[in-house]
Design a protein around this motif. Structure first.
Motif, short mmCIF file in Angstrom:
data_model
loop_
_atom_site.label_atom_id
_atom_site.label_comp_id
_atom_site.label_asym_id
_atom_site.label_seq_id
_atom_site.Cartn_x
_atom_site.Cartn_y
_atom_site.Cartn_z
N GLY A 181 12.46 -6.59 -26.20
CA GLY A 181 13.09 -7.46 -27.19
C GLY A 181 12.08 -8.29 -27.96
N GLY A 182 10.88 -7.75 -28.14
CA GLY A 182 9.85 -8.46 -28.88
C GLY A 182 9.07 -9.49 -28.07
N ARG A 183 9.38 -9.63 -26.78
CA ARG A 183 8.68 -10.60 -25.94
C ARG A 183 7.94 -9.89 -24.81
N MET A 184 6.81 -10.45 -24.43
CA MET A 184 6.06 -9.93 -23.30
C MET A 184 6.71 -10.47 -22.02
N LEU A 185 7.06 -9.57 -21.11
CA LEU A 185 7.71 -9.94 -19.86
C LEU A 185 6.94 -9.37 -18.67
N GLU A 186 6.94 -10.12 -17.58
CA GLU A 186 6.44 -9.62 -16.32
C GLU A 186 7.64 -9.44 -15.42
N LEU A 187 7.87 -8.21 -14.99
CA LEU A 187 9.03 -7.87 -14.19
C LEU A 187 8.61 -7.27 -12.86
N ARG A 188 9.35 -7.57 -11.82
CA ARG A 188 9.12 -6.93 -10.52
C ARG A 188 10.18 -5.85 -10.35
N TYR A 189 9.73 -4.59 -10.38
CA TYR A 189 10.61 -3.45 -10.16
C TYR A 189 10.55 -3.06 -8.68
N ARG A 190 11.68 -2.56 -8.19
CA ARG A 190 11.78 -2.09 -6.80
C ARG A 190 12.24 -0.64 -6.83
N LEU A 191 11.62 0.20 -6.03
CA LEU A 191 11.98 1.61 -5.92
C LEU A 191 13.22 1.71 -5.04
N GLU B 202 14.55 -0.59 -10.11
CA GLU B 202 15.42 -1.65 -10.60
C GLU B 202 14.67 -2.97 -10.68
N ALA B 203 15.04 -3.76 -11.68
CA ALA B 203 14.46 -5.09 -11.88
C ALA B 203 15.52 -5.99 -12.48
N THR B 204 15.29 -7.29 -12.39
CA THR B 204 16.17 -8.27 -13.02
C THR B 204 15.34 -9.12 -13.96
N MET B 205 15.78 -9.20 -15.21
CA MET B 205 15.08 -9.99 -16.22
C MET B 205 15.34 -11.48 -15.96
N PRO B 206 14.51 -12.36 -16.53
CA PRO B 206 14.70 -13.80 -16.33
C PRO B 206 16.10 -14.30 -16.74
N ALA C 174 0.80 -1.23 0.00
CA ALA C 174 0.00 0.00 0.00
C ALA C 174 0.83 1.27 0.00
N GLU C 175 1.95 1.27 0.70
CA GLU C 175 2.73 2.49 0.87
C GLU C 175 3.67 2.74 -0.30
N LEU C 176 3.80 3.98 -0.70
CA LEU C 176 4.74 4.38 -1.74
C LEU C 176 5.95 4.99 -1.08
N GLY C 177 7.12 4.43 -1.36
CA GLY C 177 8.36 4.95 -0.80
C GLY C 177 9.50 4.01 -1.12
N LEU C 178 10.64 4.28 -0.56
CA LEU C 178 11.82 3.48 -0.79
C LEU C 178 11.51 2.01 -0.50
N GLY C 179 11.81 1.14 -1.46
CA GLY C 179 11.57 -0.29 -1.30
C GLY C 179 10.25 -0.78 -1.87
N THR C 180 9.33 0.13 -2.23
CA THR C 180 8.07 -0.29 -2.81
C THR C 180 8.33 -1.08 -4.08
N GLU C 181 7.54 -2.14 -4.30
CA GLU C 181 7.71 -2.97 -5.48
C GLU C 181 6.49 -2.84 -6.40
N PHE C 182 6.75 -3.07 -7.69
CA PHE C 182 5.72 -2.95 -8.72
C PHE C 182 5.86 -4.12 -9.68
N ASP C 183 4.74 -4.76 -10.01
CA ASP C 183 4.73 -5.78 -11.04
C ASP C 183 4.34 -5.10 -12.35
N ILE C 184 5.26 -5.13 -13.31
CA ILE C 184 5.09 -4.43 -14.58
C ILE C 184 5.09 -5.45 -15.71
N THR C 185 4.11 -5.35 -16.60
CA THR C 185 4.03 -6.19 -17.79
C THR C 185 4.40 -5.33 -18.99
N THR C 186 5.47 -5.72 -19.69
CA THR C 186 6.00 -4.89 -20.77
C THR C 186 6.55 -5.75 -21.90
N VAL C 187 6.72 -5.15 -23.05
CA VAL C 187 7.37 -5.81 -24.18
C VAL C 187 8.82 -5.39 -24.17
#
Length: 108
Positions: free
Chosen positions: A57-67, A79-83, A42-55
């Motif tokens: 390199g031509g592929r659909m990826l689900e990434l977890r970004y961290r603030l 920041e996020a780490t790809m598969p 619920a809280e927005l701030g340092l360490g908050t995480e986000f699940d982002i669905t994006t294209v």
């Protein structure tokens, strides 16, 4: 390493621009390659995480970004780490202008 660097003007104040961009679940509103964003927790701030669905390199990826940088009205980074192990870092900085602010987006 691939890099995307751009600066765009915003007519919003640095505070309003920061609030809109730090809520990274809203990234589909301004990134045409992103189809979904969900804030984890619920809280927005340092360490908050986000699940982002994006294209990427031509592929659909689900990434977890961290603030990882959160300095209100000034700068933020996600920041996020790809598969495949590739580390992604999206840094956004705001510079006040007489009509709002300049937004510098640096993605690596």
């Amino acid at each position: 390493m691939a890099r995307f660097l751009t600066t765009v003007p915003s007519s919003l104040t640095p505070a309003d621009t920061f609030a809109k961009l730090a809520a990274f679940e809203r990234v589909p509103e301004w990134d045409p390659n992103t189809s979904a964003g969900i804030r984890v927790g619920a809280e927005l701030g340092l360490g908050t995480e986000f699940d982002i669905t994006t294209v990427f390199g031509g592929r659909m990826l689900e990434l977890r970004y961290r603030l990882t940088v959160y300095e209100p009205d000034t700068q933020m980074a996600f920041e996020a780490t790809m598969p495949n192990g590739t580390h992604l870092r999206d840094a956004i900085s705001l510079t006040p202008t007489p009509t709002g602010c300049d937004v510098t987006y640096d993605a690596r």
